[in-house]
Scaffold this active site. Structure first.
Site, mmCIF file in Angstrom:
data_model
loop_
_atom_site.group_PDB
_atom_site.id
_atom_site.type_symbol
_atom_site.label_atom_id
_atom_site.label_comp_id
_atom_site.label_asym_id
_atom_site.label_seq_id
_atom_site.Cartn_x
_atom_site.Cartn_y
_atom_site.Cartn_z
ATOM 1 C CG HIS A 171 72.135 -37.488 164.471
ATOM 2 N ND1 HIS A 171 73.376 -36.921 164.544
ATOM 3 C CD2 HIS A 171 71.343 -36.780 165.310
ATOM 4 C CE1 HIS A 171 73.349 -35.904 165.395
ATOM 5 N NE2 HIS A 171 72.117 -35.805 165.879
ATOM 6 C CB SER B 68 72.927 -33.928 168.450
ATOM 7 O OG SER B 68 72.397 -33.468 167.233
ATOM 8 C CG ASP C 102 75.205 -38.637 162.465
ATOM 9 O OD1 ASP C 102 74.672 -37.609 162.002
ATOM 10 O OD2 ASP C 102 75.262 -38.879 163.676
#
Length: 318
Positions: free
Chosen positions: A281, A158, A251
């Site tokens: 995500h 991320s 995502d």
């Protein structure tokens, strides 16, 4: 294991697991309810701390707290340090998370795998850019010295995936060697308000877009968010090592990953984009078939990038 784009194509026909569908439904509903509300920094930090506290290292992997170049790190090791090292950068939108999150990636160290060094980089808003980058770069400088660049892989999730790419862009500017490989997992690479993460997956993902943009502002600290130091998508990837980019089809940063890979390919970087149908995500933290499969691929890619351990190297390992 050799990664090819056919890998991602084969996944398209697969139906997401029941676990992924259930978790995705619950978390996407939560994200829709929270869209447009102020981010709760304290609550987000508490949640990530609780999640990290329940994760246990794999059997045979020892966790130790260390300091490298003045930066706290958490090392996961199964005692085969000669195999190499994974430099791990956690997620959390630059404002939450900790080195403890690296325990979720400690499977890379299991069964004689490389050590994993998870960096406790400073967080915004208390420490805006470039604090996180400075911490990651300080550790990187030491690791390219020993064990050396050919025995080093950088992995980030991320925000940590974006940070991993900025780290290598800055390292290249300093004249430091590139690592053997880099794995930006569902990477956040465009922090600008007009970024690709404003695309169709808003409301389908667990990420709250308004909170993500708020966190970007905390981290940017008044800087232009299209600055490559903040958004590596706008930098250059010349001379980057082999790269593996897994990302979920639901995502919010899916388009970030796609644009990243397109730019890398334009600069002749050997890169693979691996899209996982029906996944959100952070899906590597959801107990599911997708998690198990993707972890195996990351492990195979990471281990393939590192040189084989010889008897002499193993004997020299402290």
């Amino acid at each position: 294991m050799t990664h090819q784009d056919a890998t991602a194509s084969a996944l398209v026909a697969q139906r997401p697991s029941l676990a992924m569908r259930l978790v995705g439904t619950v978390l996407s509903r939560r994200a829709r309810r929270k869209e447009g509300t102020p981010a709760d920094l304290a609550a987000d930090r508490r949640l990530l701390r609780r999640l990290a506290s329940v994760v246990r290292a794999p059997r045979g992997v020892k966790l130790t707290e260390e300091v490298i170049a003045g930066v706290p790190v958490l090392r996961a090791s199964s005692g085969a340090r000669a195999r190499g090292t994974v430099l791990y950068l956690h997620g959390g939108a630059y404002m939450a998370g900790s080195a403890r999150d690296g325990v979720n990636a400690a499977h890379l160290s299991a069964d004689g795998g490389p050590d994993l060094v998870s960096v406790e980089y400073r967080l915004a808003p208390e420490h805006p850019y470039p604090a996180a980058l400075e911490d990651a770069l300080a550790v990187y400088r030491e690791l390219v010295r020993a064990p050396g660049p050919d025995r080093l892989v950088v992995v980030g999730e991320s925000a940590g995936g974006g940070l991993a790419l900025v780290l290598l862009q800055k390292a290249r500017e300093e004249g430091l060697p590139m690592p053997a490989a880099v794995v930006p997992v569902f990477p956040w690479v465009d922090l600008s308000p007009s970024g690709a993460n404003s695309a169709a997956n808003a409301g389908r993902d667990m990420l709250v877009r308004s909170h993500l943009l708020e966190a970007a502002g905390w981290y940017a600290g008044g800087r232009d968010r299209r600055d490559p130091g903040l958004s590596p998508l706008f930098g250059t990837f010349r001379d980057f090592p082999r790269t593996y980019v897994p990302v979920g089809r639901y995502d919010l940063v899916l388009d970030d990953a796609r644009q990243l890979v397109a730019r890398m390919r334009a600069e002749d970087v050997p890169v693979v984009l691996d899209e996982w149908p029906g996944t959100i995500h952070g899906f590597l933290h959801v107990p599911s078939a997708e998690r198990r499969q993707c972890r195996r691929r990351i492990r195979a890619f990471t281990h393939e990038a590192l040189p084989a351990v010889t008897a002499e190297a193993d004997a020299e390992c402290p």
